[in-house]
Design a protein around this motif. Structure first.
Motif, PDB file in Angstrom:
ATOM      1  N   GLU A 212      -2.508  11.214  -6.110  1.00 38.69           N
ATOM      2  CA  GLU A 212      -2.022   9.947  -5.632  1.00 38.69           C
ATOM      3  C   GLU A 212      -2.409   9.893  -4.376  1.00 38.69           C
ATOM      4  OE1 GLU A 212      -0.311   6.061  -5.318  1.00 38.69           O
ATOM      5  OE2 GLU A 212      -1.262   6.963  -6.849  1.00 38.69           O
ATOM      6  N   ARG A 213      -2.101  11.059  -3.493  1.00 39.06           N
ATOM      7  CA  ARG A 213      -2.455  10.948  -2.265  1.00 39.06           C
ATOM      8  C   ARG A 213      -3.801  10.824  -1.732  1.00 39.06           C
ATOM      9  NH1 ARG A 213       1.330  13.733   1.089  1.00 39.06           N
ATOM     10  NH2 ARG A 213      -0.021  14.066   2.843  1.00 39.06           N
ATOM     11  N   LYS A 214      -4.690  11.441  -2.465  1.00 37.28           N
ATOM     12  CA  LYS A 214      -6.382  11.025  -2.623  1.00 37.28           C
ATOM     13  C   LYS A 214      -6.696   9.450  -2.760  1.00 37.28           C
ATOM     14  CE  LYS A 214      -7.822  15.947  -3.621  1.00 37.28           C
ATOM     15  NZ  LYS A 214      -8.414  16.645  -4.705  1.00 37.28           N
ATOM     16  N   ARG A 215      -5.846   8.940  -3.785  1.00 36.64           N
ATOM     17  CA  ARG A 215      -6.296   7.452  -4.270  1.00 36.64           C
ATOM     18  C   ARG A 215      -5.898   6.802  -3.004  1.00 36.64           C
ATOM     19  NH1 ARG A 215      -3.613   2.992  -6.314  1.00 36.64           N
ATOM     20  NH2 ARG A 215      -1.681   3.954  -5.828  1.00 36.64           N
ATOM     21  N   LEU A 216      -4.727   6.864  -2.493  1.00 36.62           N
ATOM     22  CA  LEU A 216      -3.989   5.988  -1.252  1.00 36.62           C
ATOM     23  C   LEU A 216      -4.992   6.255   0.007  1.00 36.62           C
ATOM     24  CD1 LEU A 216      -0.345   6.475  -1.644  1.00 36.62           C
ATOM     25  CD2 LEU A 216      -1.663   4.481  -2.094  1.00 36.62           C
ATOM     26  N   LEU A 217      -5.559   7.467   0.143  1.00 37.42           N
ATOM     27  CA  LEU A 217      -6.155   7.675   1.467  1.00 37.42           C
ATOM     28  C   LEU A 217      -7.814   6.779   1.144  1.00 37.42           C
ATOM     29  CD1 LEU A 217      -5.681  11.493   2.161  1.00 37.42           C
ATOM     30  CD2 LEU A 217      -5.387   9.477   3.698  1.00 37.42           C
ATOM     31  N   ARG A 218      -8.144   7.064   0.132  1.00 36.11           N
ATOM     32  CA  ARG A 218      -9.496   6.395  -0.377  1.00 36.11           C
ATOM     33  C   ARG A 218      -9.306   4.747  -0.113  1.00 36.11           C
ATOM     34  NH1 ARG A 218      -9.970   8.276  -5.041  1.00 36.11           N
ATOM     35  NH2 ARG A 218      -9.380   6.450  -6.223  1.00 36.11           N
ATOM     36  N   LEU A 219      -8.233   4.326  -0.650  1.00 40.65           N
ATOM     37  CA  LEU A 219      -7.972   2.647  -0.775  1.00 40.65           C
ATOM     38  C   LEU A 219      -7.785   2.281   0.651  1.00 40.65           C
ATOM     39  CD1 LEU A 219      -5.389   2.209  -3.716  1.00 40.65           C
ATOM     40  CD2 LEU A 219      -7.966   1.569  -3.578  1.00 40.65           C
ATOM     41  N   ILE A 220      -7.181   2.920   1.672  1.00 41.97           N
ATOM     42  CA  ILE A 220      -6.735   2.560   3.032  1.00 41.97           C
ATOM     43  C   ILE A 220      -7.990   2.516   3.763  1.00 41.97           C
ATOM     44  CG2 ILE A 220      -5.474   3.012   5.049  1.00 41.97           C
ATOM     45  CD1 ILE A 220      -3.992   1.623   2.683  1.00 41.97           C
ATOM     46  N   SER A 221      -8.657   3.723   3.437  1.00 36.41           N
ATOM     47  CA  SER A 221     -10.041   4.158   4.417  1.00 36.41           C
ATOM     48  C   SER A 221     -11.125   2.648   4.134  1.00 36.41           C
ATOM     49  CB  SER A 221     -10.869   5.321   3.724  1.00 36.41           C
ATOM     50  OG  SER A 221      -9.973   6.239   4.197  1.00 36.41           O
ATOM     51  N   SER A 222     -11.025   2.245   3.039  1.00 38.39           N
ATOM     52  CA  SER A 222     -11.870   0.889   2.644  1.00 38.39           C
ATOM     53  C   SER A 222     -11.667  -0.216   3.323  1.00 38.39           C
ATOM     54  CB  SER A 222     -12.056   0.978   1.258  1.00 38.39           C
ATOM     55  OG  SER A 222     -10.841   0.568   0.343  1.00 38.39           O
ATOM     56  N   ILE A 223     -10.026  -0.354   3.461  1.00 40.90           N
ATOM     57  CA  ILE A 223      -9.744  -1.773   4.044  1.00 40.90           C
ATOM     58  C   ILE A 223      -8.983  -1.811   5.583  1.00 40.90           C
ATOM     59  CG2 ILE A 223      -9.132  -2.499   1.836  1.00 40.90           C
ATOM     60  CD1 ILE A 223      -6.029  -2.002   2.489  1.00 40.90           C
ATOM     61  N   ARG A 224      -9.214  -0.279   6.195  1.00 46.44           N
ATOM     62  CA  ARG A 224      -8.406  -0.188   7.532  1.00 46.44           C
ATOM     63  C   ARG A 224      -9.456  -0.817   8.488  1.00 46.44           C
ATOM     64  NH1 ARG A 224      -9.739   3.085  11.772  1.00 46.44           N
ATOM     65  NH2 ARG A 224     -11.435   4.134  10.494  1.00 46.44           N
ATOM     66  N   PRO A 225      -8.860  -1.540   9.448  1.00 45.56           N
ATOM     67  CA  PRO A 225      -9.413  -2.364  10.452  1.00 45.56           C
ATOM     68  C   PRO A 225     -10.221  -0.953  11.597  1.00 45.56           C
ATOM     69  CG  PRO A 225      -7.649  -3.348  10.306  1.00 45.56           C
ATOM     70  CD  PRO A 225      -7.327  -2.221   9.363  1.00 45.56           C
ATOM     71  N   GLU A 226     -11.128  -1.270  12.311  1.00 51.62           N
ATOM     72  CA  GLU A 226     -11.511  -0.558  13.039  1.00 51.62           C
ATOM     73  C   GLU A 226     -10.547  -0.429  14.250  1.00 51.62           C
ATOM     74  OE1 GLU A 226     -15.574   0.695  15.821  1.00 51.62           O
ATOM     75  OE2 GLU A 226     -15.572  -1.201  14.670  1.00 51.62           O
ATOM     76  N   ASN A 227     -10.546   0.620  14.702  1.00 50.55           N
ATOM     77  CA  ASN A 227      -9.465   1.131  15.992  1.00 50.55           C
ATOM     78  C   ASN A 227      -7.977   1.002  15.731  1.00 50.55           C
ATOM     79  OD1 ASN A 227     -11.533   1.677  17.858  1.00 50.55           O
ATOM     80  ND2 ASN A 227     -12.135  -0.278  18.289  1.00 50.55           N
ATOM     81  N   PHE A 228      -7.831   0.996  14.475  1.00 48.76           N
ATOM     82  CA  PHE A 228      -6.262   0.978  13.957  1.00 48.76           C
ATOM     83  C   PHE A 228      -6.157   2.048  13.047  1.00 48.76           C
ATOM     84  CE2 PHE A 228      -6.720  -3.693  15.129  1.00 48.76           C
ATOM     85  CZ  PHE A 228      -5.475  -3.700  15.893  1.00 48.76           C
ATOM     86  N   GLY A 229      -5.075   2.833  13.328  1.00 51.04           N
ATOM     87  CA  GLY A 229      -4.757   4.110  12.402  1.00 51.04           C
ATOM     88  C   GLY A 229      -3.707   3.398  11.465  1.00 51.04           C
ATOM     89  N   VAL A 230      -3.368   4.136  10.379  1.00 55.09           N
ATOM     90  CA  VAL A 230      -2.255   3.481   9.246  1.00 55.09           C
ATOM     91  C   VAL A 230      -1.510   4.780   8.786  1.00 55.09           C
ATOM     92  CG1 VAL A 230      -2.325   2.518   6.686  1.00 55.09           C
ATOM     93  CG2 VAL A 230      -3.983   1.664   8.566  1.00 55.09           C
ATOM     94  N   ILE A 231      -0.268   4.625   8.869  1.00 58.55           N
ATOM     95  CA  ILE A 231       0.561   5.436   7.980  1.00 58.55           C
ATOM     96  C   ILE A 231       1.103   4.789   6.979  1.00 58.55           C
ATOM     97  CG2 ILE A 231       2.754   7.098   8.211  1.00 58.55           C
ATOM     98  CD1 ILE A 231       2.443   6.617  11.132  1.00 58.55           C
ATOM     99  N   ILE A 232       0.706   5.711   5.768  1.00 57.94           N
ATOM    100  CA  ILE A 232       1.185   5.138   4.265  1.00 57.94           C
ATOM    101  C   ILE A 232       2.580   5.520   3.862  1.00 57.94           C
ATOM    102  CG2 ILE A 232       0.345   5.185   1.804  1.00 57.94           C
ATOM    103  CD1 ILE A 232      -2.436   6.076   2.754  1.00 57.94           C
ATOM    104  N   ARG A 233       3.363   4.650   3.839  1.00 57.39           N
ATOM    105  CA  ARG A 233       4.898   5.200   3.563  1.00 57.39           C
ATOM    106  C   ARG A 233       5.096   5.229   1.978  1.00 57.39           C
ATOM    107  NH1 ARG A 233       8.556   0.262   6.128  1.00 57.39           N
ATOM    108  NH2 ARG A 233       9.817   2.176   6.089  1.00 57.39           N
ATOM    109  N   THR A 234       6.207   5.903   1.749  1.00 59.37           N
ATOM    110  CA  THR A 234       6.534   6.461   0.572  1.00 59.37           C
ATOM    111  C   THR A 234       6.599   5.608  -0.466  1.00 59.37           C
ATOM    112  OG1 THR A 234       8.103   8.002   1.589  1.00 59.37           O
ATOM    113  CG2 THR A 234       8.137   7.783  -0.724  1.00 59.37           C
ATOM    114  N   VAL A 235       6.885   4.281  -0.229  1.00 59.07           N
ATOM    115  CA  VAL A 235       6.929   2.970  -1.207  1.00 59.07           C
ATOM    116  C   VAL A 235       5.591   2.648  -1.612  1.00 59.07           C
ATOM    117  CG1 VAL A 235       9.434   2.245  -0.613  1.00 59.07           C
ATOM    118  CG2 VAL A 235       7.399   1.493   0.523  1.00 59.07           C
ATOM    119  N   ALA A 236       4.638   3.123  -0.933  1.00 58.46           N
ATOM    120  CA  ALA A 236       3.172   2.671  -1.632  1.00 58.46           C
ATOM    121  C   ALA A 236       2.736   3.382  -2.720  1.00 58.46           C
ATOM    122  CB  ALA A 236       2.551   2.872  -0.179  1.00 58.46           C
ATOM    123  N   GLU A 237       3.432   4.278  -3.085  1.00 51.46           N
ATOM    124  CA  GLU A 237       3.186   5.228  -4.193  1.00 51.46           C
ATOM    125  C   GLU A 237       3.053   4.551  -5.483  1.00 51.46           C
ATOM    126  OE1 GLU A 237       4.232   9.555  -6.245  1.00 51.46           O
ATOM    127  OE2 GLU A 237       5.668   8.460  -5.063  1.00 51.46           O
TER     128      GLU A 237
END
Length: 518
Positions: free
Chosen positions: A169-194
């Motif tokens: 699940e961690r790998k899936r979320l990292l892959r999804l967010i990497s594909s939609i993350r805007p440039e020069n913005f970081g993202v923290i994935i919260r627990t409820v995103a599971e």
């Protein structure tokens, strides 16, 4: 476990109660007059740089300068300062950082004087509200919290909540967010995103980016002390953080707030819209759901523990002390050790509830009933960790010391909530002089006679203590019915257990209190 959120609108804000299985577990008060909430982003001015503390004091409009330590600057503070400087100079800056060249990270072991100087403007975020004599605590690592994600400008990192333990699940979320993350913005994935789909995560991310863009647009005309981006209201922020499948009802007694919350729920969880309900009842919402009584019973110095025993809770400037006592109803077990274990285990549940309810933070020292067996001490430690596992604040629990004390540190970001449970004597109002309290019913009768007979009031409402309420309503030919036959006007009677026994209020048709001297 069923959950309900009860929101009571008041003249100066709103009271918010979170119920788990009808039991009060969290209580918040949102005061419209209070500024400087956790999460708010302000444009401040450096007032003083203190080398000895490696920190700076920032003016954001509060009566005391806010505190900013070097470790709270964040590695990309130079990029932030450059961005703010360009924005205040009316240079064409893009909220998405298009064409903006980032600066190198600062040294982790550097000095505040290398980064900030007196009278320099700086964009800061409140991470701890003003407490006691201290001003707010600030950070330059800006972040915007959403339902599933936290957006971090001036960063490129993607982090996943440690509470999401499954590797796939961690790998899936990292892959999804990497594909939609805007440039020069970081993202923290919260627990409820599971387990959430990419469409929900993308919608949340777009919403956070739009909030950032709207805030940056106001930077050009901003002055020192202006709020650039404000955290949402406390009711919405609680819903954002705790709303889950266990929620049965969200009940609100104010139509405007009801519409606001309903609109917010439509945006973050459309399938939950039907649980938002409007309280349309003559009985006050906190009275109807038994919250007033729970508040009075839960915020005193002494708190009863289920199954016997009680807690004594003392608050000091440095720490909170909780003493666990067995009471005189805790003698079911055959020996002292088993009795102590049972009372201590039950006390863990109430202590965890009290920490959330009062929002107690800092150092908490608990004096449990002494136990001799090591395995019992281990059971108590495990029970305390289990009871606090659902706490949204960061905490650390240490095992029992040699003196039988347990130490807990809990994140404190806002002042501890305290409700006065002691009341003045209803007959003397704390003066020590007793008036003829038995005449209170006669005073109500005289007031009704004057307002209906001489002042010709209509649609009159009287709010009374439950004992007086019963006195005027009980019976087929109750006192209220006699008023109707005498004046041919119906008087609405409401009960309010928060009133003293001899206290009462008359409300006219305009909703204003009628002041009378009998």
């Amino acid at each position: 476990m069923s959950s309900e959120l009860i929101i009571n609108s008041t003249q100066n804000g709103c009271r918010i109660a979170l119920l788990r299985e009808k039991r009060l577990t969290e209580f918040h008060y949102e005061d419209d007059a209070v500024k400087f909430n956790v999460g708010d982003i302000y444009l401040g001015t450096v007032k003083k740089v203190v080398q000895g503390l490696n920190a700076a004091f920032i003016d954001i409009g509060y009566e005391k300068d806010a505190f900013l330590h070097y470790l709270d600057l964040g590695p990309q503070v130079e990029s932030l300062n450059k961005f703010v400087r360009f924005g205040l100079a009316n240079k064409n800056i893009s909220p998405r950082f298009n064409g903006f060249r980032m600066e190198p990270d600062i040294d982790k072991l550097g000095k505040m004087t290398q980064v900030l100087s007196r009278n320099k403007p700086v964009l800061v975020q409140i991470v701890k509200e003003p407490i006691s004599t201290k001003g707010p605590r600030l950070s330059c690592e800006l972040s915007l919290a959403g339902r599933y994600l936290i957006l971090v400008p001036f960063s490129t990192a993607i982090n996943v909540s440690k509470k999401i333990s499954r590797g796939d699940e961690r790998k899936r979320l990292l892959r999804l967010i990497s594909s939609i993350r805007p440039e020069n913005f970081g993202v923290i994935i919260r627990t409820v995103a599971e387990g959430k789909e990419v469409a929900e995560l993308d919608r949340d991310l777009r919403n956070l980016v739009s909030i950032w863009e709207e805030g940056i647009k106001s930077l050009r005309n901003a002055k020192s002390g202006d709020k650039i981006i404000g955290e949402m209201g406390k009711a919405s922020s609680i819903l954002r953080d705790v709303l889950n499948e266990s929620f049965d009802n969200i009940i609100i007694d104010d139509k405007i707030l009801y519409q606001e919350v309903k609109t917010y729920i439509q945006g973050i969880a459309p399938d939950k819209e039907k649980i938002v309900k409007f309280h349309n009842n003559n009985v006050k919402i906190f009275e109807h759901y038994g919250i007033e009584k729970q508040l009075k019973a839960s915020f005193g110095r002494s708190v009863t523990v289920e199954g016997g025993g009680y807690l004594i809770i003392e608050h000091t400037e440095a720490l909170h002390v909780i003493d666990v006592n067995s009471g005189n109803k805790s003698n079911i077990e055959s020996n002292q050790e088993d009795t102590a274990l049972r009372v201590n285990i039950e006390a863990c549940k109430e202590i965890a509830r009290q920490l959330r309810l009062r929002d107690m933070g800092g150092i908490i020292v608990i004096d449990f009933i002494d136990m001799k067996k090591r395995e019992n001490k281990g059971k108590l430690y495990d029970q305390m960790k289990a009871e606090m596992s659902g706490d949204r604040s960061k905490f650390t629990i240490l095992p029992l010391s040699k003196f039988g004390l347990m130490q807990i540190t809990r994140q404190r970001v806002r002042p501890e909530l305290n409700i006065t449970t002691g009341e003045n004597c209803p007959t003397c109002n704390g003066t020590g002089k007793i008036s003829a309290s038995v005449l209170v019913a006669d005073e109500v009768e005289k007031t009704v006679e004057y307002l209906l007979g001489k002042q010709n009031e209509k649609n009159l409402t009287v709010v009374l203590h439950p004992y007086l309420y019963a006195y005027f309503k009980t019976g087929t030919t109750s006192r209220r019915m006699k008023w109707f036959f005498k004046y041919f006007k119906w008087v609405k009677i409401l009960e309010d257990s928060s009133l003293a026994l001899t206290e009462y209020h008359f409300i006219n048709s305009a909703g204003e209190e009628v002041k009378m001297e009998i």
